[in-house]
Write an enzyme that holds these catalytic residues in place. Sequence first.
Site, PDB file in Angstrom:
ATOM      1  N   GLU A 244      42.603  80.495  95.054  1.00 35.56           N
ATOM      2  CA  GLU A 244      42.675  81.202  93.777  1.00 35.56           C
ATOM      3  C   GLU A 244      42.846  80.184  92.652  1.00 35.56           C
ATOM      4  OE1 GLU A 244      41.976  83.499  91.896  1.00 35.56           O
ATOM      5  OE2 GLU A 244      43.310  85.211  92.012  1.00 35.56           O
ATOM      6  N   ASP A 245      42.342  80.516  91.475  1.00 38.86           N
ATOM      7  CA  ASP A 245      42.453  79.583  90.354  1.00 38.86           C
ATOM      8  C   ASP A 245      43.863  79.515  89.790  1.00 38.86           C
ATOM      9  OD1 ASP A 245      42.341  82.172  89.350  1.00 38.86           O
ATOM     10  OD2 ASP A 245      40.737  81.783  87.909  1.00 38.86           O
TER      11      ASP A 245
ATOM     12  N   ASP B  33      49.638  84.321  87.979  1.00 40.53           N
ATOM     13  CA  ASP B  33      50.358  84.617  86.741  1.00 40.53           C
ATOM     14  C   ASP B  33      51.447  85.646  87.069  1.00 40.53           C
ATOM     15  OD1 ASP B  33      51.011  84.868  84.074  1.00 40.53           O
ATOM     16  OD2 ASP B  33      49.253  86.028  83.530  1.00 40.53           O
TER      17      ASP B  33
ATOM     18  N   PHE C 107      47.651  80.331  77.730  1.00 45.05           N
ATOM     19  CA  PHE C 107      46.345  80.731  78.257  1.00 45.05           C
ATOM     20  C   PHE C 107      45.458  79.498  78.380  1.00 45.05           C
ATOM     21  CE2 PHE C 107      42.175  82.548  78.585  1.00 45.05           C
ATOM     22  CZ  PHE C 107      42.405  83.631  79.414  1.00 45.05           C
TER      23      PHE C 107
ATOM     24  N   ARG D 100      34.235  77.527  81.600  1.00 44.89           N
ATOM     25  CA  ARG D 100      34.443  77.260  83.032  1.00 44.89           C
ATOM     26  C   ARG D 100      33.987  75.853  83.408  1.00 44.89           C
ATOM     27  NH1 ARG D 100      35.593  82.191  85.536  1.00 44.89           N
ATOM     28  NH2 ARG D 100      34.518  84.024  84.755  1.00 44.89           N
TER      29      ARG D 100
HETATM   30  P1  5GP Z   1      47.882  87.882  88.004  1.00 48.99           P
HETATM   31  O1  5GP Z   1      47.532  89.093  88.796  1.00 48.99           O
HETATM   32  O2  5GP Z   1      48.583  86.809  88.785  1.00 48.99           O
HETATM   33  O3  5GP Z   1      48.630  88.245  86.745  1.00 48.99           O
HETATM   34  O4  5GP Z   1      46.517  87.358  87.467  1.00 48.99           O
HETATM   35  C1  5GP Z   1      45.823  86.304  87.968  1.00 48.99           C
HETATM   36  C2  5GP Z   1      44.464  86.275  87.279  1.00 48.99           C
HETATM   37  O5  5GP Z   1      44.612  86.437  85.850  1.00 48.99           O
HETATM   38  C3  5GP Z   1      43.776  84.963  87.477  1.00 48.99           C
HETATM   39  O6  5GP Z   1      43.035  84.942  88.665  1.00 48.99           O
HETATM   40  C4  5GP Z   1      42.932  84.868  86.225  1.00 48.99           C
HETATM   41  O7  5GP Z   1      41.731  85.573  86.381  1.00 48.99           O
HETATM   42  C5  5GP Z   1      43.745  85.574  85.162  1.00 48.99           C
HETATM   43  N1  5GP Z   1      44.557  84.627  84.396  1.00 48.99           N
HETATM   44  C6  5GP Z   1      45.900  84.560  84.356  1.00 48.99           C
HETATM   45  N2  5GP Z   1      46.296  83.580  83.537  1.00 48.99           N
HETATM   46  C7  5GP Z   1      45.179  83.003  83.050  1.00 48.99           C
HETATM   47  C8  5GP Z   1      44.931  81.912  82.150  1.00 48.99           C
HETATM   48  O8  5GP Z   1      45.818  81.238  81.616  1.00 48.99           O
HETATM   49  N3  5GP Z   1      43.620  81.607  81.903  1.00 48.99           N
HETATM   50  C9  5GP Z   1      42.589  82.294  82.461  1.00 48.99           C
HETATM   51  N4  5GP Z   1      41.357  81.919  82.137  1.00 48.99           N
HETATM   52  N5  5GP Z   1      42.783  83.337  83.308  1.00 48.99           N
HETATM   53  C10 5GP Z   1      44.066  83.676  83.599  1.00 48.99           C
END
Ligand code: 5GP
Length: 192
Positions: free
Chosen positions: A99-100, A103, A152, A165
């Site tokens: 996963e990237d 959050d 972000f 990207r």
């Molecule tokens: P979570 O469910 O953990 O809140 O969300 C994870 C997803 O939110 C990541 O896979 C990504 O798509 C998006 N996301 C959360 N923070 C960031 C950020 O700082 N930058 C970007 N581009 N996407 C984010």
Amino acid sequence: MHSDLDRILVSSWEIQARVIELGRAISEDYANTGQLLTVGILKGSTIFMADLVRAITVPVSFDFMAVASYGQSSSSSGVVRILKDLDQTIEGRDVLLIEDIVDTGLTLNYLLETLRTRNPASLRVCVLLDKPDRRKVEVSVDYLGFEIPDEFVVGYGLDYNELYRNLADVWVLKPGVYGKKRNSESRSQNSE
Ligand code: 5GP
């Protein structure tokens, strides 16, 4: 192109060095298991996964999933929509989810719960970036690139409105560009 960007948070050099370390750790941990199945979450993990798999020395195969949050109102539930499922069964396989960024943890938690029901032999997680400040649900990350503050970020696979990207470094987006929109809301409009 870069006028929306504030500053580099993690440089490409730092990323490449960390990817090598992660690849080494993963290779050691899976040295005595069967073929490793890496599952990338589209689209944000693609660049990271492409580099990571080349730093792994044990036999590896790939698969991908694409997910999107349900609307803003249900984002806190952590229920995500599977836009593209795996091409293969993972029963009995050693699976490494890639996963990237994590959050709130809701997406990863949902993915792990979903994949666990499919009875893999093992299921671990490798995440490039961790923003622990906004965590809503505990998720255990087995291999982590970098812990970062609640900002972000874009680049190295991560987008803002499908842009950035392709940047080699991870950048902080200018707060004015991102506005007050929170990450999970942004994500609900765009699949990863
Ligand atoms: P979570 O469910 O953990 O809140 O969300 C994870 C997803 O939110 C990541 O896979 C990504 O798509 C998006 N996301 C959360 N923070 C960031 C950020 O700082 N930058 C970007 N581009 N996407 C984010």
